[in-house]
Design a protein around this motif. Structure first.
Motif, short mmCIF file in Angstrom:
data_model
loop_
_atom_site.label_atom_id
_atom_site.label_comp_id
_atom_site.label_asym_id
_atom_site.label_seq_id
_atom_site.Cartn_x
_atom_site.Cartn_y
_atom_site.Cartn_z
N GLU A 1 0.88 -3.47 -0.38
CA GLU A 1 2.16 -4.84 0.23
C GLU A 1 3.29 -4.63 0.48
O GLU A 1 3.73 -4.63 0.21
CB GLU A 1 1.92 -6.15 -0.93
CG GLU A 1 0.22 -6.56 -1.76
CD GLU A 1 -0.04 -7.28 -0.78
OE1 GLU A 1 -0.17 -7.22 0.42
OE2 GLU A 1 -1.94 -7.39 -1.81
N ARG B 1 -6.87 -7.50 1.57
CA ARG B 1 -6.91 -7.65 0.36
C ARG B 1 -7.64 -5.80 0.45
O ARG B 1 -8.93 -6.27 0.61
CB ARG B 1 -7.29 -8.34 -0.60
CG ARG B 1 -6.29 -9.19 -0.83
CD ARG B 1 -6.66 -9.89 -2.02
NE ARG B 1 -6.56 -9.49 -2.92
CZ ARG B 1 -7.44 -9.32 -3.73
NH1 ARG B 1 -8.69 -10.25 -3.76
NH2 ARG B 1 -7.33 -8.76 -5.08
N GLY C 1 -2.54 -3.90 2.45
CA GLY C 1 -2.72 -4.50 1.27
C GLY C 1 -2.66 -3.64 0.61
O GLY C 1 -2.93 -2.41 -0.30
#
Length: 374
Positions: free
Chosen positions: A254, A198, A228
């Protein structure tokens, strides 16, 4: 104990992309369905992608809509659901989950509470205080690394006798060096460095980009992939442009094809400021990729310096660049490190071992209760 399956309730803040979320999914679907029945209580409406995956695995999912940062109504709602579902063991994931699970357990009269520690970072004085109480009121505390166990002992005064160390597991069939990489992501002739995570301050992608700029000066034909998404993406894209990396770094967002992407990497980097036990490193090892990682959290319990990768002791962009340059210019060493990593993953970090050890912990709690009742 009733003559039926043991009912396990899992409390987790969200089911979006994340390492803890993946571990909960693997555990809840992998437990022996003849003995255990799982219920997942998600404390937010952020349930993609694991919410649907959990349901498809036959595990029941309950979503508790939030009404604030620490919401007493959600504690009451969780307690009502625990009573309705007749939970035998309540297992909380992450510090936020711990904070809701222990008061709800008391209100619902659940026999056993398992909390967890999966990171080496404080979460603010209020949540720290709540987690200190949660650990004190737990029957067991699962730590995913020895470094994590030591951290919560210092920071939260977690009782050592309640701590059980259970390493994260990696799917050795999903992440494997022998997988077929689709033509759509097959690499060019450039060397490739990848990270996955993330885009939040914890992951310190600025360090990744600083190291990338240094390495690009020494090795022209190298590209950098950041897999991410998150709130820092815009800032990081501008930072990359400021480092002169526009043509060499790509933010992929993602992805569902992380195993295939990792298999294309020459080296995998982890630049995090803090971690528990990193799933990215386990996945890279399973794909037989050499690693360069910052020495934080339990990373040294995964990476053996000079064997399957390198540990960087401080926030040192030049060390990342130098270690990686050595791997890119010595493919035999890089391959040997990758194979060593795969062997370590197979021996110590399989999904089956994580599930087996967690089931043993559940059984020990139930056995201690029956012994006490006798």
């Amino acid at each position: 104990m009733r003559g039926e399956r043991i009912r396990i309730g899992y409390v987790i803040p969200q089911l979006a992309h994340g390492g803890a979320e993946r571990q909960l999914y693997e555990l809840s679907r992998g437990l022996d369905a003849a003995r255990f029945r799982g219920f997942v209580y998600c404390l937010s409406e952020r349930t993609f992608p694991y919410g649907d995956m959990i349901r498809r695995a036959g595990v029941e999912l309950r979503i508790l809509k939030p009404h604030g940062h620490f919401d007493i109504t959600r504690i009451l709602q969780l307690a009502r659901l625990l009573r309705k579902d007749r939970i035998d063991i309540l297992h909380a994931f992450l510090f936020h989950g711990n904070g809701y699970a222990w008061p709800a357990r008391r209100l619902a009269g659940v026999s056993h509470l398992v909390t967890s520690a999966r990171n080496c970072q404080t979460v603010g004085w209020h949540r720290d205080w709540v987690n200190r109480l949660a650990f004190r009121n737990s029957d067991a505390i699962i730590c995913n690394g020895e470094a994590v166990r030591l951290f919560i002992g210092r920071q939260y005064r977690a009782p050592a006798e309640k701590c059980a160390m259970i390493y994260n597991g990696v799917d050795l069939e999903r992440f494997t060096p022998s997988m077929e990489v689709p033509p759509s992501i097959r690499r060019s002739g450039d060397r490739l460095v990848i990270t996955v995570g993330r885009l939040v301050p914890q992951k310190d992608i600025e360090l990744f980009l600083d190291a990338a700029a240094l390495l690009a000066q020494k090795q022209a034909r190298v590209r950098f992939l950041i897999v991410g998404d998150g709130p820092c993406r815009g800032v990081l894209e501008r930072y990359a442009a400021g480092n002169g990396l526009n043509g060499q770094v790509a933010f992929l967002g993602e992805r569902t094809d992380v195993p295939e992407l990792l298999c294309t990497a020459d080296v995998v980097w982890l630049t995090s400021a803090w971690e528990g036990l990193s799933n990215l490193l386990l996945e890279a090892m399973a794909c037989a990729r050499p690693i360069v990682t910052r020495d934080v959290g339990a990373c040294r319990e995964i990476v053996r310096h000079g064997v399957n990768g390198y540990l960087v002791p401080t926030r040192d962009a030049d060390a990342f660049a130098q270690y990686t340059l050595g791997l890119l210019t010595n493919p035999v060493q890089a391959s040997e490190m990758g194979q060593a990593g795969r062997k370590i993953a197979e021996e110590n970090f399989s999904i089956s071992a994580m599930i087996r050890n967690t089931a043993k912990l559940y059984d020990s709690l139930l056995h201690s209760r029956m012994s006490g009742a006798g």
